[in-house]
Enzyme design. Sequence first.
Site, PDB file in Angstrom:
ATOM      1  N   SER A  24      -5.426 -40.392  34.906  1.00 27.61           N
ATOM      2  CA  SER A  24      -5.072 -41.643  34.203  1.00 27.61           C
ATOM      3  C   SER A  24      -3.757 -42.203  34.736  1.00 27.61           C
ATOM      4  CB  SER A  24      -5.017 -41.434  32.685  1.00 27.61           C
ATOM      5  OG  SER A  24      -3.898 -40.671  32.319  1.00 27.61           O
ATOM      6  N   ILE A 105       4.106 -27.010  45.591  1.00 24.79           N
ATOM      7  CA  ILE A 105       4.211 -27.695  46.884  1.00 24.79           C
ATOM      8  C   ILE A 105       4.886 -26.760  47.892  1.00 24.79           C
ATOM      9  CG2 ILE A 105       5.183 -29.712  48.077  1.00 24.79           C
ATOM     10  CD1 ILE A 105       2.978 -30.402  46.047  1.00 24.79           C
ATOM     11  N   ASN A 119       7.525 -35.872  40.790  1.00 23.38           N
ATOM     12  CA  ASN A 119       6.542 -35.353  39.834  1.00 23.38           C
ATOM     13  C   ASN A 119       6.855 -35.926  38.450  1.00 23.38           C
ATOM     14  OD1 ASN A 119       4.478 -33.620  38.763  1.00 23.38           O
ATOM     15  ND2 ASN A 119       6.079 -32.217  38.060  1.00 23.38           N
ATOM     16  N   HIS A 121       6.519 -34.811  34.401  1.00 24.15           N
ATOM     17  CA  HIS A 121       6.258 -33.660  33.526  1.00 24.15           C
ATOM     18  C   HIS A 121       6.236 -34.151  32.083  1.00 24.15           C
ATOM     19  CE1 HIS A 121       6.117 -29.450  32.441  1.00 24.15           C
ATOM     20  NE2 HIS A 121       6.991 -29.714  31.495  1.00 24.15           N
ATOM     21  N   ASP A 162       8.826 -27.663  38.340  1.00 22.87           N
ATOM     22  CA  ASP A 162       9.495 -28.528  37.342  1.00 22.87           C
ATOM     23  C   ASP A 162      11.012 -28.401  37.373  1.00 22.87           C
ATOM     24  OD1 ASP A 162       6.892 -29.155  36.446  1.00 22.87           O
ATOM     25  OD2 ASP A 162       6.895 -27.432  35.101  1.00 22.87           O
ATOM     26  N   GLU A 191       4.089 -42.139  29.883  1.00 21.85           N
ATOM     27  CA  GLU A 191       3.863 -41.936  31.329  1.00 21.85           C
ATOM     28  C   GLU A 191       3.315 -43.198  31.984  1.00 21.85           C
ATOM     29  OE1 GLU A 191       3.057 -37.178  31.568  1.00 21.85           O
ATOM     30  OE2 GLU A 191       1.319 -38.463  31.434  1.00 21.85           O
TER      31      GLU A 191
HETATM   32  C1  GRF Z   1       0.268 -35.788  32.798  1.00 21.72           C
HETATM   33  O1  GRF Z   1       0.493 -35.534  31.443  1.00 21.72           O
HETATM   34  C2  GRF Z   1       1.452 -35.370  33.628  1.00 21.72           C
HETATM   35  O2  GRF Z   1       2.661 -35.389  32.928  1.00 21.72           O
HETATM   36  C3  GRF Z   1       1.149 -33.968  34.010  1.00 21.72           C
HETATM   37  O3  GRF Z   1      -0.247 -33.929  34.170  1.00 21.72           O
HETATM   38  C4  GRF Z   1      -0.851 -34.911  33.355  1.00 21.72           C
HETATM   39  C5  GRF Z   1      -1.833 -35.691  34.183  1.00 21.72           C
HETATM   40  O4  GRF Z   1      -2.598 -36.543  33.389  1.00 21.72           O
HETATM   41  N1  GRF Z   1       1.909 -33.561  35.164  1.00 21.72           N
HETATM   42  P1  GRF Z   1      -3.605 -37.573  34.044  1.00 21.72           P
HETATM   43  O5  GRF Z   1      -4.592 -36.781  34.889  1.00 21.72           O
HETATM   44  O6  GRF Z   1      -2.811 -38.527  34.856  1.00 21.72           O
HETATM   45  O7  GRF Z   1      -4.270 -38.233  32.883  1.00 21.72           O
END
Ligand code: GRF
Length: 206
Positions: A24, A105, A119, A121, A162, A191
Site C-alpha cells: 500500500s 540489506i 526505510n 518503520h 531499524d 505512512e
Molecule cells: C508498513 O507498515 C511499513 O511501516 C512497514 O511495513 C509495512 C508495509 O505495508 N515497514 P504495505 O505493504 O506498504 O501496506
Amino acid sequence: MSEHDSTGQQKNNCIAIFASGTGSNAQKIIEYFTSPLTSLQKGRRTKVVLIVSNNANAGVLKIAEREKISSLIIEGKKFYEDGYLSELKKYKIDLIVLAGFLWKIPSSLIQSYPDKIINIHPALLPKFGGKGMYGSKVHEAVINSKEKESGVSIHYVDELYDHGEIIFQAKCKIEDDDTPDILAEKIHLLEHQYYPLIIEKIIMEQ
Ligand code: GRF
C-alpha cells in the site's frame, strides 16, 4: 540529485521500491510521483522505475503490473553475494525506498548507495524496532507497553535493523481501547500521508 545526464539532458530521478508484502505504501508513492497535477506544478522529474521483491506472491508485484512498472524478484543467495547491483545500475537507480521489505540489506548495497537507502518503520524508533519487529508484532508490543502514542519513523538504512539516522517522525495518539489492528490503520494513514513527501524532500536535497 543528478540533474543532467552526460548529454546535458535533464535526467529523471529514479526510485526503486523494495517490498515483501501488500504494497500500500508503494501504491501511494507511485501515485504521488505520477499525479499529473503535482508533477506539472513542481516540474517533477522523479519516477518509480523498479519494484523489487523477495516474495513472488507479494501484492506489490500486482501493483507493479497494473502500473506498468518493471519488477524484479530476488533470491537470497545472489542478494547477499552481489546485492543485485548490476540490475540496479541498469535502471539507473538514485534512491532505494524500502516499504515493508523484510530482508536485511547487505553491506555491499549500503556502501554502493550511501545515504540513498531509506526505510519506514511503523513505530517511534528507537523503541519497538530491531530484528523480528515488523507488522502486527510492532503494534502488539506498543499496546502491551501501555504507550500513549505511537507513530512512524523514516530513517536511513545501515547495517542494523531499524537503526540508521532518523529523518522524520510523525505521531498518533493511542486510545485506551485501541487494538493492534486499529493502531495499524492509524499508522498506515500516517505512512501514506508522509512517505511520498519525505521521499521528495530527500531527492530535492541530495
Ligand atoms: C508498513 O507498515 C511499513 O511501516 C512497514 O511495513 C509495512 C508495509 O505495508 N515497514 P504495505 O505493504 O506498504 O501496506
